[in-house]
Design a protein around this motif. Structure first.
Motif, PDB file in Angstrom:
ATOM      1  N   LYS A  65       0.837  -1.199   0.000  1.00 30.72           N
ATOM      2  CA  LYS A  65       0.000   0.000   0.000  1.00 30.72           C
ATOM      3  C   LYS A  65       0.873   1.251   0.000  1.00 30.72           C
ATOM      4  O   LYS A  65       0.588   2.224  -0.704  1.00 30.72           O
ATOM      5  N   LEU A  66       1.930   1.206   0.783  1.00 30.56           N
ATOM      6  CA  LEU A  66       2.853   2.340   0.885  1.00 30.56           C
ATOM      7  C   LEU A  66       3.456   2.656  -0.476  1.00 30.56           C
ATOM      8  O   LEU A  66       3.687   3.809  -0.824  1.00 30.56           O
ATOM      9  N   LEU A  67       3.714   1.630  -1.248  1.00 35.24           N
ATOM     10  CA  LEU A  67       4.275   1.815  -2.589  1.00 35.24           C
ATOM     11  C   LEU A  67       3.202   2.229  -3.587  1.00 35.24           C
ATOM     12  O   LEU A  67       3.513   2.567  -4.720  1.00 35.24           O
ATOM     13  N   GLY A  68       1.951   2.152  -3.173  1.00 29.34           N
ATOM     14  CA  GLY A  68       0.855   2.551  -4.050  1.00 29.34           C
ATOM     15  C   GLY A  68       0.380   1.456  -4.982  1.00 29.34           C
ATOM     16  O   GLY A  68      -0.454   1.701  -5.844  1.00 29.34           O
ATOM     17  N   LEU A  69       0.878   0.248  -4.819  1.00 28.29           N
ATOM     18  CA  LEU A  69       0.500  -0.829  -5.736  1.00 28.29           C
ATOM     19  C   LEU A  69      -0.897  -1.362  -5.444  1.00 28.29           C
ATOM     20  O   LEU A  69      -1.551  -1.884  -6.331  1.00 28.29           O
ATOM     21  N   ILE A  70      -1.339  -1.237  -4.212  1.00 28.01           N
ATOM     22  CA  ILE A  70      -2.704  -1.658  -3.868  1.00 28.01           C
ATOM     23  C   ILE A  70      -3.424  -0.545  -3.112  1.00 28.01           C
ATOM     24  O   ILE A  70      -2.784   0.355  -2.565  1.00 28.01           O
ATOM     25  N   LYS A  71      -4.748  -0.640  -3.116  1.00 31.52           N
ATOM     26  CA  LYS A  71      -5.582   0.301  -2.370  1.00 31.52           C
ATOM     27  C   LYS A  71      -6.372  -0.484  -1.330  1.00 31.52           C
ATOM     28  O   LYS A  71      -6.695  -1.644  -1.538  1.00 31.52           O
ATOM     29  N   GLY A  72      -6.711   0.161  -0.235  1.00 30.31           N
ATOM     30  CA  GLY A  72      -7.518  -0.500   0.794  1.00 30.31           C
ATOM     31  C   GLY A  72      -8.706   0.367   1.176  1.00 30.31           C
ATOM     32  O   GLY A  72      -8.531   1.501   1.597  1.00 30.31           O
TER      33      GLY A  72
END
Lengths: 110, 110
Positions: A65-72
């Motif tokens: 998430k920190l890398l922006g690859l996934i959203k929550g």
DNA sequence: TTTATATATTGCAATATTACGATTAATATT
DNA sequence: AATATTAATCGTAATATTGCAATATATAAA
């Protein structure tokens, strides 16, 4: 010293390394593959799907998430995760430039 | 515990992680980029090119060689390194499958 | 408001990685 | 043979990563 001397490398080199590091653990590879496979938000199953403890999965998710690859998205008591397709596409450009360097090579030497 | 539980993941997932780990350090990214750029074997310059000590570069080269991404030919007192283009191409296939998963996605959900 | 459920955070132990000085090994040159 | 040159290996210190038990947090349901 276990510490990468990032200041001696270009931003691009450091960014490639950061992304690659995220892919450098099979659990995170598995998480991403699962998110792609089910093609919707995942709420919860990840701990059952991958065989690791809940805090461990939570930590891996945090990194991605920190890398922006996934959203929550918070959805009641659970959190639904999915791929951030825009950022994934951007990341692919960066990695593709790196991976496709061999296309510019005219001749090998050894 | 600092130890990836590789046995709980598929061979493909573990292999992607291994390759990605190699790219997970800017020095190795820089080394590979330099090898592509000069397009011939590099004998020695790497220590000057990258700003790290000789044993450190040697260690990074060893890792890349172990993965088959580069080759090293002994040439007198020096060793000449270059990209192993065949293995690079194979590696690209593996990574491309992983990176291009987003192409199969029909609709996002969030 | 109490209880249940789901996820995040903290703290810690085990292991891995990074970096480099010192040394070794291997070949070239003199 | 003695010396110089180059790269690999060893040993070690510093830092990072991984995994999980215990705990905290946050919302839903009763």
């Amino acid at each position: 010293m276990g510490l990468a001397k990032t200041e001696m490398f270009t931003d691009q080199q450091n960014e490639i390394a950061l992304i690659a590091k995220a892919f450098g653990h099979p659990a995170r590879v598995a998480i991403l593959q699962h998110l792609f496979k089910i093609n919707t938000c995942v709420c919860g199953d990840l701990v059952n799907e991958i065989g690791l403890a809940q805090p461990t999965i939570s930590q891996h998710l945090k990194e991605l998430k920190l890398l922006g690859l996934i959203k929550g998205n918070v959805e009641g008591t659970s959190v639904c995760y999915c791929i951030d397709t825009d950022n994934w596409a951007k990341m692919k450009n960066l990695m593709s430039d790196f991976l496709n360097q061999d296309l510019d090579l005219k001749e090998g030497c050894c």
